[in-house]
Motif scaffolding. Structure first.
Motif, PDB file in Angstrom:
ATOM      1  N   SER A  84       0.843  -1.197   0.000  1.00 31.92           N
ATOM      2  CA  SER A  84       0.000   0.000   0.000  1.00 31.92           C
ATOM      3  C   SER A  84       0.879   1.248   0.000  1.00 31.92           C
ATOM      4  CB  SER A  84      -0.901   0.013   1.233  1.00 31.92           C
ATOM      5  OG  SER A  84      -0.121   0.232   2.400  1.00 31.92           O
ATOM      6  N   ARG A  85       0.254   2.365  -0.337  1.00 31.01           N
ATOM      7  CA  ARG A  85       1.000   3.630  -0.341  1.00 31.01           C
ATOM      8  C   ARG A  85       1.510   3.971   1.062  1.00 31.01           C
ATOM      9  NH1 ARG A  85      -0.114   8.080  -4.129  1.00 31.01           N
ATOM     10  NH2 ARG A  85      -0.280   9.298  -2.224  1.00 31.01           N
ATOM     11  N   SER A  86       0.701   3.696   2.087  1.00 30.85           N
ATOM     12  CA  SER A  86       1.146   4.033   3.450  1.00 30.85           C
ATOM     13  C   SER A  86       2.328   3.159   3.878  1.00 30.85           C
ATOM     14  CB  SER A  86      -0.003   3.923   4.448  1.00 30.85           C
ATOM     15  OG  SER A  86      -0.505   2.605   4.496  1.00 30.85           O
ATOM     16  N   THR A  87       2.303   1.898   3.505  1.00 30.57           N
ATOM     17  CA  THR A  87       3.434   1.014   3.819  1.00 30.57           C
ATOM     18  C   THR A  87       4.674   1.455   3.051  1.00 30.57           C
ATOM     19  OG1 THR A  87       1.944  -0.834   4.249  1.00 30.57           O
ATOM     20  CG2 THR A  87       4.240  -1.380   3.779  1.00 30.57           C
ATOM     21  N   ARG A  89       5.315   4.382   2.050  1.00 35.23           N
ATOM     22  CA  ARG A  89       5.773   5.640   2.647  1.00 35.23           C
ATOM     23  C   ARG A  89       6.699   5.367   3.834  1.00 35.23           C
ATOM     24  NH1 ARG A  89       5.434  11.183   1.682  1.00 35.23           N
ATOM     25  NH2 ARG A  89       6.327  12.089   3.538  1.00 35.23           N
ATOM     26  N   LYS A  90       6.418   4.322   4.607  1.00 38.18           N
ATOM     27  CA  LYS A  90       7.283   3.956   5.737  1.00 38.18           C
ATOM     28  C   LYS A  90       8.679   3.577   5.250  1.00 38.18           C
ATOM     29  CE  LYS A  90       3.453   2.270   8.507  1.00 38.18           C
ATOM     30  NZ  LYS A  90       2.768   1.092   9.024  1.00 38.18           N
ATOM     31  N   TYR A  91       8.737   2.824   4.159  1.00 40.75           N
ATOM     32  CA  TYR A  91      10.034   2.431   3.606  1.00 40.75           C
ATOM     33  C   TYR A  91      10.798   3.653   3.106  1.00 40.75           C
ATOM     34  CZ  TYR A  91       7.659  -2.125   3.406  1.00 40.75           C
ATOM     35  OH  TYR A  91       6.955  -3.264   3.696  1.00 40.75           O
ATOM     36  N   ILE A  92      10.086   4.550   2.444  1.00 42.25           N
ATOM     37  CA  ILE A  92      10.704   5.786   1.942  1.00 42.25           C
ATOM     38  C   ILE A  92      11.265   6.601   3.106  1.00 42.25           C
ATOM     39  CG2 ILE A  92      10.232   8.022   0.851  1.00 42.25           C
ATOM     40  CD1 ILE A  92       8.188   6.536  -0.946  1.00 42.25           C
ATOM     41  N   THR A  93      10.456   6.744   4.153  1.00 43.24           N
ATOM     42  CA  THR A  93      10.885   7.510   5.322  1.00 43.24           C
ATOM     43  C   THR A  93      12.121   6.890   5.952  1.00 43.24           C
ATOM     44  OG1 THR A  93       8.620   8.252   5.721  1.00 43.24           O
ATOM     45  CG2 THR A  93      10.163   8.383   7.576  1.00 43.24           C
ATOM     46  N   GLU A  94      12.146   5.574   6.072  1.00 40.74           N
ATOM     47  CA  GLU A  94      13.303   4.869   6.636  1.00 40.74           C
ATOM     48  C   GLU A  94      14.559   5.140   5.802  1.00 40.74           C
ATOM     49  OE1 GLU A  94      15.732   2.363   8.961  1.00 40.74           O
ATOM     50  OE2 GLU A  94      13.708   3.061   9.411  1.00 40.74           O
ATOM     51  N   LEU A  95      14.420   5.054   4.488  1.00 37.14           N
ATOM     52  CA  LEU A  95      15.566   5.298   3.614  1.00 37.14           C
ATOM     53  C   LEU A  95      16.040   6.746   3.691  1.00 37.14           C
ATOM     54  CD1 LEU A  95      14.514   3.185   0.504  1.00 37.14           C
ATOM     55  CD2 LEU A  95      16.368   2.686   2.123  1.00 37.14           C
ATOM     56  N   GLU A  96      15.097   7.672   3.795  1.00 38.52           N
ATOM     57  CA  GLU A  96      15.472   9.081   3.935  1.00 38.52           C
ATOM     58  C   GLU A  96      16.168   9.329   5.273  1.00 38.52           C
ATOM     59  OE1 GLU A  96      12.345  11.703   1.343  1.00 38.52           O
ATOM     60  OE2 GLU A  96      11.596  10.900   3.235  1.00 38.52           O
ATOM     61  N   GLU A  97      15.647   8.734   6.336  1.00 39.90           N
ATOM     62  CA  GLU A  97      16.254   8.908   7.661  1.00 39.90           C
ATOM     63  C   GLU A  97      17.668   8.335   7.713  1.00 39.90           C
ATOM     64  OE1 GLU A  97      13.462   7.151  10.379  1.00 39.90           O
ATOM     65  OE2 GLU A  97      12.135   8.906  10.331  1.00 39.90           O
TER      66      GLU A  97
END
Length: 125
Positions: A84-87, A89-97
């Motif tokens: 899903s888009r929300s899931t 988004r979590k991966y994207i956020t982790e990679l950005e962090e």
């Protein structure tokens, strides 16, 4: 007739040269793809990042290899990883962090490998 033969030979030479450049490019990409798989495999064996985040990083590595300077948009990434888009988004956020990915744009959200991500996945470049 001789002019036509010369023209045809010239055109065939252009085609041959173009095909050779394509073959050379594919060989280079294959080598880089094997290196990418190797580095991603080692990342997945460590506990540094969750497996799904590593898989997302692998996709971004492929995008980079095959001309993805513009990055990959959120919807396409969600579709490719089957989440899903929300899931996603979590991966994207982790990679950005972690500093491994960076935003190319916010609307639409597009990401690509950061310099740190490139160094991690393609240290030989």
């Amino acid at each position: 007739m001789a002019d036509a033969t010369s023209f045809v030979q010239t055109m065939l030479g252009f085609i041959r040269d173009a095909q050779q450049r394509l073959i050379d490019d594919f060989v280079d990409k294959k080598y880089l793809m094997e290196g990418l798989k190797f580095h991603v495999h080692h990342l997945s064996q460590s506990a540094e990042l969750p497996q799904d985040t590593v898989s997302t990083l692998f996709i971004l590595g492929q995008v980079h290899l095959f001309g993805g300077e513009r990055g990959l948009d959120w919807d396409t990434l969600s579709e490719v990883i089957g989440k899903s888009r929300s899931t996603t988004r979590k991966y994207i956020t982790e990679l950005e962090e972690q500093g491994l990915a960076q935003r190319v744009s916010s609307r639409p959200l597009r990401i690509r490998l950061s310099e740190k991500g490139l160094a991690l996945l393609f240290p030989e470049q």
